[in-house]
Structure formats: C-alpha cells, structure tokens
Design an enzyme around this catalytic site. Structure first.
Site, PDB file in Angstrom:
ATOM      1  CD  GLU A   1      -2.842  -1.202   2.288  1.00 19.97           C
ATOM      2  OE1 GLU A   1      -2.804  -0.561   3.428  1.00 19.97           O
ATOM      3  OE2 GLU A   1      -4.094  -1.597   2.063  1.00 19.97           O
TER       4      GLU A   1
ATOM      5  CG  ASP B   1      -7.576  -5.080   4.945  1.00 19.26           C
ATOM      6  OD1 ASP B   1      -7.153  -5.405   5.910  1.00 19.26           O
ATOM      7  OD2 ASP B   1      -7.756  -4.051   4.553  1.00 19.26           O
TER       8      ASP B   1
ATOM      9  CD  GLU C   1      -9.703  -1.154   8.190  1.00 15.84           C
ATOM     10  OE1 GLU C   1      -8.781  -1.624   9.059  1.00 15.84           O
ATOM     11  OE2 GLU C   1      -9.603  -0.457   7.182  1.00 15.84           O
TER      12      GLU C   1
END
Ligand code: GCU
Length: 659
Positions: free
Chosen positions: A266, A345, A373
C-alpha cells in the site's frame, strides 16, 4: 482525563479475609508490579493492605510465590495451588508469577476463596498487540479516541501507559508495537536520538509488566534519515546505516524487542524497488538484530493496490501467497512473518490465509484485527472470539499430524520457537479505553485466547463479564447473549456469503454496495442481473489451488464449498438453491431482515440492564446500541434494495423492500 479500570476493577467481594500476607522472595521491576497489584487488589476487594513481612504467615489468607527450578514452566508458565487460606503461585520466572497472580485475582473475584489447582503454560511464544498510532496523536482505524502514546509529534508518558501495561499484562500480552505500520513523517525518527528519553521511559514501564517494546520502521530510512541515495538492502552503506541504528536501539533502549515492517505494501517502501526480495530485506535487518536477541516481524500484506477492475485474472486474494511462498525457508531464524487471518483484509468472513500451512519452514504469526475496521468500528457490538476460534481450529492439511492454525502459530506443528498471535488493537484515550464498553471483550478475549488457544468464546466472555460488570446473573445472561449473537448478526445484515466489502470506501463504515466495485483495490463482488461472486476456481483466478487437497477441491466445487464462503469462491446465480432449501437471493433477503431484528434485540437486552449496570457505562453503551439498531436497518434496506433492483426477484415473504 479519567478512565475506567475496565476488567481490573477491584470491587469489594463477600468472603473477605481480615488479613492478607504475601511472601514474594523476588526483586526487580516485575516483582514490584506484583506487589503493587496485590496491594491495589486487596484494598479494593477486601479493604485490607497485605503485609509482605515475616508476619505474612499469620494472615488469614497467605499468598506465596515460589520459584520452580525444574524448568517445566519456562519463563511464563505457572501452577496455582489454592485453598481458602493459602494460595501458592509456582513459576519458573517472574513473568509466570505475574500471570499467575492475575489469574489468582480473577478467580478470587469471580469465584471467591476456593480450593483448586491450575497449571498453565502459554500456547503461543509471542502474544502481541500492534497499535496503529500516529505521532500526531491520531490512530489509523482507531475508534476509541486519540493515542495515549503520542500527541503533536511528541511521545506522551503518563499513568495511562502504566495502567494499559497492567491491563494487557493481566491477559498475558508480552509484546507491544506502539506506532502505526505505516511509518509516515516524523514517525521514522522514533529510531533516532530524538525520541530516546520517552522511549526508554515507556520501555521501562513495559518491562515491569513483562512486555517487550517494538517499533514499526520505515524501510526507506537510509534515504530519509541517513542521507543516502538508496535504501537497497544489499548496499554496503545501507547495511552500515541499519547496523548502527539497530545496535544503538538495542544497546540504549532497555527491554527492546525489535521491529515490525510493512514493506512494499500500500505504497510503503520496500526491497522491491531495488529488485530485492522480502527475504533480502528482512534478513538484512535480522542479521543486525540477532546479536541482541532482537526480532524482525515482517508483514505479508503485499498486493497490487493499483488494479484495474476490468482485469478479471488478477486476484488480490492470491497475492500474499504468490509473493511469499517461493521464499519459504529463506528467512532468518529471528524473522517472523506476520500474516492476516484471511487473504483480503479483516472482512467479517474470509477463508483462512493459505500461507498458514503453506510455509512450513518459516516462523509465522497470525494477525487479527480487534480494532473493528470492517466489523462495525466499535459502534456496533461485534464479539470476535467466535471468529478467532474458527480460525485457530482450521485444519490446514499441511502434513503435520496436528496442523490447525493454532498448531502452526504455537510452533507445535513445525517446531518453531518464534511464532504466535498479534492483534491490531482497539484502544485509545476514550474514557472506557475501547469506545464501545463491550468492545473491551475483544481486547480481553484476544489476550486470553493467545495465552490459551483452547479456550471457548463463551468461557472468555463469562470471565470478562464477571470481571467488568460483576456477577449479577441477569447481567451475565444478557451480556452473554449479546456478545454471542453479535458477530453472526453483523454478518447477516452486511455483505452476504463471504463476499465482503460493500462498505463506504476509505472510511470502511456503512453500506455502499458498489463502493469498491470499480476501484483499484482489488475488492470486487461482480454482481450482475443473474448472479454474484468471484470465480476463484482453477477456471477463474485459480486462488483455490493455493490450498492443499482436500481443501483445494472442496473450495473449488460449489457443492462442497462451505456456504458461508460460497460467493468468495464462486460466481453463482441468485436462483441457486442452498442447503437450507432457500435460493441465494432469498437467503440475502432473509438474513438481512433477521440481522437487523437481532440488532434491535441486542438493544433490548441491554435496556433490561438499566438498573444493574453502572449508570455511565450503561448510558455510553445504550447510545451505541441505538445507533447500531438504526444503522443495521440502513444496511438491510440498502443491500436488499440493491439486490431486488438488480435481480428483479421478489422476496417470497413480501416484506418491505424499497424500489
Ligand atoms: C487495511 C487498512 C489500512 C492499513 C492496512 C494494513 O488496509 O485499511 O489502514 O494500513 O490494512 O494492514 O497495513
């Protein structure tokens, strides 16, 4: 700012002895922490201050710490022999004594002074928390306020850090990385003189609770800090830079554990830029850490985040395995690869990452995320231990006799010593540490599970409820029901059958079915008029071939693929009939109605506790339950409407769907 004591809240108990004597023939920072904790606990529970002198043996309750020389318990294991009058904590080292003491205090609070014997040796050598705290005080994916380690590009050293260390030591955590894996701006300088003083202070606080301090580093530091024109891990000047920095850190920061590295991921820099491999990068750092007993924790979250949605062959799920499998056996002994539980993820449901079992000759650590998240951001309650239980129990078919994920990350399967479990943590400077009061169950639960991977989610929840809210049976019953229904409910009202995503881009909160559909992150569901899902079979992206048999065939066939993952592995027609006898589309409608109802039910269960839970905690959580109920209904309506519009298939039960 004041903050709650979470599960270390030593309320008065019924069977209080009139005197407590402690025999602790140990010196040093951990022994001091043990003494302090016993004073705090006995004063809170019994209203008496324990004596530590020769009169200890005359006390009504005696607590004796005994060092075991046999080596059977290692540094961290312990045995407790308890009766109503005396408790022996037998351990090979002070960390074992510390963990044994916290266990004793839990038992005293939950069950009173009883006769019992317990032996416990941690399942995993490494039991770690990763903070994604930034130097400005913000927390990446943090949902509980600001950092208590950093503020305005400085470190903050406060009582809160000590209380945090106590809290996480009480559940057996022995390693903490305090800064974000994305090492931006001034964070790169944590490995320089600039932050030395406060870093030493934090390291000393941690040391007193048996916790090693870790830092995330920036792989491009030779350029950014060292003024070099390269960060190539094979360049001599780069090597000299790292040797000097790493020697300096280990020599001057006491109790330093090592580094966490997010490289070539990333946008973070890494060895790829120089045509080097992850093994080249990790081993270079490991070489300089090794003489100090230091560890390099290297993350496997490596994928192409510049994907074109039109490209149906590239599959993000494949990338971790594709990038690392060829390097099995190349990593140094003091390197641990940190692998997320699934190949995407931290979605609400994913298959287990195929690198578990795939890499047999490498030290591995399981990374989970208790910062919610993608699972409601600590505004929705979502107790994750049932998910983690399933991951640990997953049989990898990798060859060893005992080859579950738990066997692998504990080192049992392939004889590793450097391995374990790590969670992206969910703490911040909020009054209650974790935003939602019930989210603390995930922090508590992660530590307990990492220490003893055989524990059940119910058992962990029961202990946490008792320690946090007391032993009222109604509180226990309702909070247990809420916790145990929360993850299934969240899964029901969000994305169906393992497909994942469908959340608002970047914030990762709230429904947005096509939010990530045409994006560069490799996160697609490919829903059309007829069906939905990603074909990851050999005829599709081939992801299923990363698993050994029988898993590869099991996943590749829709008839045998576990249905909760059906759309992760297959593109299926809405009319496909599931084992329940329902079509996929009807399953989508039904689960969304059910999930939203269950959210409302959780709110009701909480409301029944109004007079039984401390008012401030009740009110804080109530506000979150109210939001969750509303937000779950929003999820339900958005998802159902989307699929109704796209499939043109009616809900058999004729419920309200908005068109
Ligand atoms: C997720 C998360 C990022 C984080 C990354 C990581 O993608 O959204 O904020 O940096 O995981 O694990 O490195």
């Amino acid at each position: 700012m004041t903050y709650t004591k979470a599960w270390l809240n030593y309320q008065p108990v019924k069977d209080a002895p009139k005197s407590v004597g402690v025999v602790l023939p140990e010196m040093g920072p951990i022994a001091e922490s043990i003494g302090q904790e016993l004073i705090l606990a006995c004063e809170g529970m019994y209203g008496v201050t324990p004596v530590f002198d020769g009169t200890a043996f005359m006390a009504e309750l005696q607590i004796l710490f005994i060092r075991d020389q046999s080596g059977d318990f290692g540094e961290e294991g312990y045995r407790i022999e308890a009766s109503p009058e005396s408790i022996n904590i037998i351990a090979g080292g002070q960390r074992g004594m510390l963990y044994g003491m916290f266990r004793v205090l839990e038992r005293l609070r939950l069950r009173g002074r009883k006769r019992y014997t317990i032996e416990s040796i941690p399942s995993n050598p490494f039991r770690m928390l990763d903070h994604w705290d930034n130097l400005d005080g913000s927390i990446e994916r943090g949902y509980s306020g600001l950092s208590f380690f950093f503020r305005d590009n400085e470190m903050t050293v406060t009582q809160r850090i000590r209380d945090y260390a106590r809290m996480v030591a009480s559940i057996g955590i022995n390693a903490v990385c305090i800064n974000n894996v994305n090492v931006r701006g001034v964070a790169a300088e944590l490995i320089t003189e600039r932050f030395r003083k406060p870093l030493i202070e934090v390291a000393e606080i941690f040391e007193a609770y048996g916790i090693k301090l870790y830092l995330s580093l920036n792989f491009a530091s030779p350029k950014r800090l060292g003024g070099l024109d390269t960060s190539d891990p094979c360049d001599e000047q780069v090597r000299a830079f790292w040797k000097e920095r790493i020697d300096d850190m280990f020599t001057n920061v006491p109790n330093f554990g090592g580094f966490v590295v997010k490289a070539d991921s990333e946008g973070e820099p890494g060895p790829f830029a120089y045509g080097r491999t992850h093994a080249d990068g990790a081993n270079m750092l490991a070489e300089f850490a090794a003489p100090h007993g230091g560890i390099i924790i290297w993350r496997c979250f490596v994928y192409n985040c510049q994907q074109d949605w039109r490209d149906q062959k590239t599959d993000r799920a494949r990338s971790g395995y594709d990038n690392f499998i060829g390097h099995d056996g190349e990593f140094a002994e003091n390197v641990i690869l940190q692998i997320k539980n699934g190949p995407m993820d931290f979605q609400v449901r994913e298959p287990v990452h195929p690198l578990f079992g795939g890499m047999k000759n490498t030290n591995l650590m399981l990374e989970v995320q208790i910062a919610q998240e993608y699972t409601g951001q600590q505004r929705h309650v979502c107790y994750l231990m049932p998910m983690f239980r399933g991951i640990l129990d997953f049989k990898t078919y990798s060859g060893a006799e005992a080859d579950t994920v738990a066997d692998i990350v504990s080192g049992r399967a392939y004889g590793n010593r450097n391995c374990g479990m790590v969670a992206v943590t969910n703490t911040g400077d909020d009054e209650n540490w974790t935003g939602h009061d019930l989210a603390a169950a995930n922090l508590y639960g992660f530590g307990r599970l990492a220490f003893d991977t055989t524990l059940s989610p119910e058992r962990i929840a029961e202990d946490w409820i008792g320690l946090t809210f007391g032993t009222d049976p109604k509180v226990k019953e309702n909070v247990m029901r809420i916790l145990m229904m929360s993850w299934p409910a969240y899964e029901k009202y969000t994305s169906p059958l393992g497909i994942g995503w469908m959340i608002k881009p970047s914030v990762h909160y709230g429904p947005d079915v096509e939010g990530y559909e045409y994006d560069r992150w490799g996160t697609y569901h490919r829903a059309n008029h007829m069906g939905i899902g990603v074909d990851r079979t050999p005829g599709g992206t081939g992801y299923t071939t990363q698993y050994p048999e029988p898993l590869a065939s099991l996943y590749a066939d829709p008839a045998t693929c576990p249905e909760e993952l059906l759309l992760f592995f297959h593109h299926m027609p809405y009319a496909h009939v599931l084992k329940s006898g329902k079509t996929i589309i009807q399953h989508i409608y039904d689960t969304h109605f059910e999930g939203a109802e269950e959210a409302a039910e959780m709110q009701k269960l909480w409301e029944e506790l109004e007079d039984l839970v401390e008012p401030a905690a009740y009110a804080r959580a109530l506000a979150r339950f109210q939001h969750q109920t509303e937000h779950a209904a929003e999820w339900r309506d958005r998802i159902n409407t989307y699929f109704h519009r796209i499939s043109w298939i009616e809900d058999e039960k004729g419920r309200k769907i908005y068109d």
